[in-house]
Design a protein around this motif. Structure first.
Motif, PDB file in Angstrom:
ATOM      1  N   CYS A 371       4.796  -1.088 -52.905  1.00 11.70           N
ATOM      2  CA  CYS A 371       6.039  -2.118 -53.020  1.00 11.70           C
ATOM      3  C   CYS A 371       5.923  -3.407 -52.090  1.00 11.70           C
ATOM      4  O   CYS A 371       4.947  -3.157 -51.225  1.00 11.70           O
ATOM      5  CB  CYS A 371       7.195  -1.242 -52.749  1.00 11.70           C
ATOM      6  SG  CYS A 371       7.823  -1.213 -50.801  1.00 11.70           S
ATOM      7  N   SER A 372       6.850  -4.281 -52.297  1.00  9.66           N
ATOM      8  CA  SER A 372       6.686  -5.490 -51.392  1.00  9.66           C
ATOM      9  C   SER A 372       7.435  -5.198 -49.993  1.00  9.66           C
ATOM     10  O   SER A 372       8.259  -4.109 -50.112  1.00  9.66           O
ATOM     11  CB  SER A 372       7.390  -6.548 -52.109  1.00  9.66           C
ATOM     12  OG  SER A 372       8.628  -6.493 -52.222  1.00  9.66           O
ATOM     13  N   VAL A 373       7.048  -5.919 -49.102  1.00  9.44           N
ATOM     14  CA  VAL A 373       7.852  -5.755 -47.682  1.00  9.44           C
ATOM     15  C   VAL A 373       9.371  -6.267 -48.000  1.00  9.44           C
ATOM     16  O   VAL A 373      10.264  -5.136 -47.489  1.00  9.44           O
ATOM     17  CB  VAL A 373       7.371  -6.879 -46.686  1.00  9.44           C
ATOM     18  CG1 VAL A 373       8.248  -6.574 -45.445  1.00  9.44           C
ATOM     19  CG2 VAL A 373       5.833  -6.177 -46.320  1.00  9.44           C
ATOM     20  N   PRO A 374       9.696  -7.059 -48.583  1.00 17.75           N
ATOM     21  CA  PRO A 374      11.155  -7.418 -48.976  1.00 17.75           C
ATOM     22  C   PRO A 374      11.939  -6.222 -49.557  1.00 17.75           C
ATOM     23  O   PRO A 374      13.058  -5.802 -49.059  1.00 17.75           O
ATOM     24  CB  PRO A 374      11.218  -8.646 -49.687  1.00 17.75           C
ATOM     25  CG  PRO A 374       9.949  -9.353 -49.429  1.00 17.75           C
ATOM     26  CD  PRO A 374       9.093  -8.145 -49.229  1.00 17.75           C
ATOM     27  N   MET A 375      11.178  -5.572 -50.402  1.00 21.22           N
ATOM     28  CA  MET A 375      12.155  -4.416 -51.203  1.00 21.22           C
ATOM     29  C   MET A 375      12.107  -3.352 -50.159  1.00 21.22           C
ATOM     30  O   MET A 375      13.430  -2.518 -50.128  1.00 21.22           O
ATOM     31  CB  MET A 375      11.096  -3.865 -52.442  1.00 21.22           C
ATOM     32  CG  MET A 375      11.940  -2.605 -53.041  1.00 21.22           C
ATOM     33  SD  MET A 375      11.207  -2.084 -54.480  1.00 21.22           S
ATOM     34  CE  MET A 375      12.281  -0.810 -54.635  1.00 21.22           C
ATOM     35  N   LEU A 376      11.260  -2.799 -49.262  1.00 19.21           N
ATOM     36  CA  LEU A 376      11.258  -1.560 -48.334  1.00 19.21           C
ATOM     37  C   LEU A 376      12.262  -2.238 -47.247  1.00 19.21           C
ATOM     38  O   LEU A 376      13.209  -1.288 -47.262  1.00 19.21           O
ATOM     39  CB  LEU A 376      10.011  -1.559 -47.852  1.00 19.21           C
ATOM     40  CG  LEU A 376       9.910  -0.257 -46.879  1.00 19.21           C
ATOM     41  CD1 LEU A 376       8.372   0.294 -46.768  1.00 19.21           C
ATOM     42  CD2 LEU A 376      10.165  -0.716 -45.184  1.00 19.21           C
ATOM     43  N   GLN A 377      12.379  -3.171 -47.040  1.00 19.91           N
ATOM     44  CA  GLN A 377      13.532  -3.675 -46.040  1.00 19.91           C
ATOM     45  C   GLN A 377      14.836  -3.614 -46.649  1.00 19.91           C
ATOM     46  O   GLN A 377      15.811  -3.207 -46.084  1.00 19.91           O
ATOM     47  CB  GLN A 377      13.052  -5.105 -45.488  1.00 19.91           C
ATOM     48  CG  GLN A 377      11.978  -5.337 -44.647  1.00 19.91           C
ATOM     49  CD  GLN A 377      11.630  -6.569 -44.202  1.00 19.91           C
ATOM     50  OE1 GLN A 377      11.903  -7.527 -44.733  1.00 19.91           O
ATOM     51  NE2 GLN A 377      10.713  -6.711 -43.269  1.00 19.91           N
ATOM     52  N   GLU A 378      14.917  -4.151 -47.977  1.00 18.15           N
ATOM     53  CA  GLU A 378      16.223  -4.062 -48.432  1.00 18.15           C
ATOM     54  C   GLU A 378      16.873  -2.524 -48.617  1.00 18.15           C
ATOM     55  O   GLU A 378      17.753  -2.150 -48.820  1.00 18.15           O
ATOM     56  CB  GLU A 378      16.390  -4.765 -49.888  1.00 18.15           C
ATOM     57  CG  GLU A 378      17.596  -4.951 -50.442  1.00 18.15           C
ATOM     58  CD  GLU A 378      17.642  -6.327 -51.225  1.00 18.15           C
ATOM     59  OE1 GLU A 378      18.798  -6.108 -52.240  1.00 18.15           O
ATOM     60  OE2 GLU A 378      16.675  -7.067 -51.471  1.00 18.15           O
ATOM     61  N   VAL A 379      15.721  -1.869 -49.319  1.00 23.85           N
ATOM     62  CA  VAL A 379      16.186  -0.334 -49.533  1.00 23.85           C
ATOM     63  C   VAL A 379      16.587   0.311 -48.037  1.00 23.85           C
ATOM     64  O   VAL A 379      17.691   1.065 -47.939  1.00 23.85           O
ATOM     65  CB  VAL A 379      15.088   0.498 -50.008  1.00 23.85           C
ATOM     66  CG1 VAL A 379      15.415   1.876 -50.067  1.00 23.85           C
ATOM     67  CG2 VAL A 379      14.695  -0.041 -51.310  1.00 23.85           C
ATOM     68  N   ARG A 380      15.879  -0.080 -47.008  1.00 19.90           N
ATOM     69  CA  ARG A 380      16.144   0.617 -45.700  1.00 19.90           C
ATOM     70  C   ARG A 380      17.533  -0.033 -45.376  1.00 19.90           C
ATOM     71  O   ARG A 380      18.478   0.942 -44.863  1.00 19.90           O
ATOM     72  CB  ARG A 380      15.252  -0.044 -44.812  1.00 19.90           C
ATOM     73  CG  ARG A 380      15.622   0.654 -43.144  1.00 19.90           C
ATOM     74  CD  ARG A 380      14.410   0.004 -42.398  1.00 19.90           C
ATOM     75  NE  ARG A 380      14.709   0.542 -40.985  1.00 19.90           N
ATOM     76  CZ  ARG A 380      13.831   0.125 -39.901  1.00 19.90           C
ATOM     77  NH1 ARG A 380      12.723  -0.396 -39.959  1.00 19.90           N
ATOM     78  NH2 ARG A 380      14.205   0.919 -38.685  1.00 19.90           N
ATOM     79  N   THR A 381      17.857  -0.963 -45.381  1.00 25.31           N
ATOM     80  CA  THR A 381      19.461  -1.967 -44.999  1.00 25.31           C
ATOM     81  C   THR A 381      20.363  -1.107 -45.967  1.00 25.31           C
ATOM     82  O   THR A 381      21.390  -0.642 -45.459  1.00 25.31           O
ATOM     83  CB  THR A 381      19.314  -3.299 -45.392  1.00 25.31           C
ATOM     84  OG1 THR A 381      18.377  -3.962 -44.519  1.00 25.31           O
ATOM     85  CG2 THR A 381      20.696  -3.867 -45.086  1.00 25.31           C
ATOM     86  N   LEU A 382      20.139  -0.917 -47.432  1.00 27.24           N
ATOM     87  CA  LEU A 382      21.225  -0.220 -48.179  1.00 27.24           C
ATOM     88  C   LEU A 382      21.399   1.257 -47.634  1.00 27.24           C
ATOM     89  O   LEU A 382      22.790   1.767 -47.456  1.00 27.24           O
ATOM     90  CB  LEU A 382      20.419   0.076 -49.736  1.00 27.24           C
ATOM     91  CG  LEU A 382      20.669  -1.222 -50.365  1.00 27.24           C
ATOM     92  CD1 LEU A 382      20.011  -0.801 -51.938  1.00 27.24           C
ATOM     93  CD2 LEU A 382      21.952  -1.606 -50.531  1.00 27.24           C
TER      94      LEU A 382
END
Length: 416
Positions: A371-382
């Protein structure tokens, strides 16, 4: 003269876990500093009332389909500003919760947006989701087809483990290479011919990743030979008039991914690792605990908005006093709760390679998802936002953090 004003502090955050298998519910209430310790808790079929030593009463109105047994309070505990209560539910609530969850799952499956329906046989162009610059010029796909799974190429490595290496290589299928008028897709990426992407920048940290030339958002990764993975999270597909034909948010993508993997798990908890292609690699390990968790939350909950800070609904009475800042809290606070269904899971974030990340890769039951870095970061934030109002002892299970991915977004009604 008196007037009503709204207090600008943080409000109560209420999360209720409905546990239909034991006819119980766990209630977690994050209390603001303005409320002192509780005195008593009283329960009716459709309402829970908390009485505080400062004279304030908090009324929690339950949604339809959730019934409590009057005065059946199993336990109440307050730890600093977190109040935890276990209440007994009417057994009919368990049946309603199970039926509602099954209906919702069927609806999500039927309504799931498919690129095959949105992108085939029509003039399209793709734009960077962040800066809106054009990534792919006008294109018309002759075929838009799903790949076997998001991690099918990695999983296929084990299909020939019983053969000698040279024989196995002969039997392996050729890599899927789409033509310029073909689009293959999974929940997380589109597999396209590399000539379709007019311009991009290579990521300095990874020669495999490509970036938007304007805003440097990670757009995808170079594949085998002439193929290219374009992250679903990074682009919008538009029609000739600029109308959006297809776009997905991270919450929808993750739910679809978990749903499809879970179908093949035969009752075993779904386990997957989101893995970036940057150096050092980032990993987000996920394991499902309950794929149909019913939650009750307040109408102003962080689950239902983009921020975890909210205006309070408490009414304060301003008296005719020489000092206008002096305010007295009214006696009653009323909050309506709404029903949500969620995937409850445990997660862990790691950076770099070590023995633990190596064990994830070697475990045949763990799905490794690029996956992309932005996606991993957004899932983590959720996930981090979803558990911020749980008591500390409920945030961690077996050394893994606990979080929720919301499945439905109800239409809220304000009855205050």
């Amino acid at each position: 003269m008196t007037e009503r004003d709204k207090f600008n502090g943080s409000m109560c955050e209420v999360i209720v876990e409905v546990l239909p298998n034991i006819n119980m519910c766990n209630m977690f209430i994050s209390l603001p500093q303005e409320l002192s310790s509780y005195q008593t808790v009283s329960v009716s079929k459709s309402e829970c009332t908390l009485h505080f030593s400062c004279g304030t009463e908090l009324f929690l109105k339950l949604p339809r389909g959730v019934c409590l047994i009057p005065d059946a309070v199993i336990s109440v505990k307050q730890d600093e500003n977190i109040l935890t209560a276990r209440l007994q539910m009417d057994e009919r609530t368990s049946v309603i919760s199970a039926l509602s969850g099954d209906i919702l799952n069927d609806m999500l499956t039927c309504e799931e947006a498919s690129p095959a329906l949105s992108l085939a046989d029509t003039q399209l162009w793709a734009q960077c989701k962040q800066c809106k610059s054009e990534v792919i010029g006008k294109v018309k796909f002759r075929r838009v087809l799903p790949l076997p799974s998001v991690d099918w190429d990695q999983a296929s490595e084990g299909w020939f483990c019983h053969l000698h290496e040279t024989d196995g290589q002969k039997l392996k299928p050729q890599a899927l290479l789409p033509a310029k008028d073909e689009c293959f897709f999974t929940e997380l990426f589109f597999l396209l011919h590399s000539d379709l992407v007019e311009s991009f920048m290579e990521d300095e940290q990874s020669g495999n990743s490509i970036l938007c030339p304007r805003c440097r958002l990670p757009l995808g990764a170079k594949g085998n030979q002439s193929s290219l993975k374009l992250w679903t999270h990074s682009v919008n597909w538009l029609g000739e008039c600029g109308t959006v034909h297809y776009k997905r948010n991270v919450n929808e993508m993750l739910l679809s991914l978990l749903h499809n993997i879970d179908k093949d798990n035969f009752g075993v908890n779904c386990r997957l690792v989101l893995q970036t292609q940057t150096a050092p690699r980032q990993h987000l390990y996920l394991v499902t605990m309950n794929t149909n968790q019913k939650l009750l939350v307040s109408e102003d909950s962080c689950f239902l908005s983009n921020t975890a800070v909210h205006k309070s609904g408490y009414c304060y009475e301003v008296k005719n006093d020489p000092v206008p800042e002096k305010r007295v809290c009214t006696r009653e606070i009323k909050m309506n709760l709404v029903s949500l269904y969620a995937v409850k899971l445990m997660y862990e974030v790691k950076e770099g390679e070590d023995e633990q990340t190596g064990s994830w890769v070697d475990d045949a039951n763990v799905h490794i998802i690029p996956c992309s870095v932005p996606m991993l970061q957004e899932v983590r934030t959720l996930l981090e936002t979803s558990n911020c109002y749980l008591p500390d002892n409920m945030k961690v299970v077996d050394n893994l953090s606990v979080g929720f991915i919301i499945k439905n977004s109800p239409v809220l009604s304000c009855n205050r």
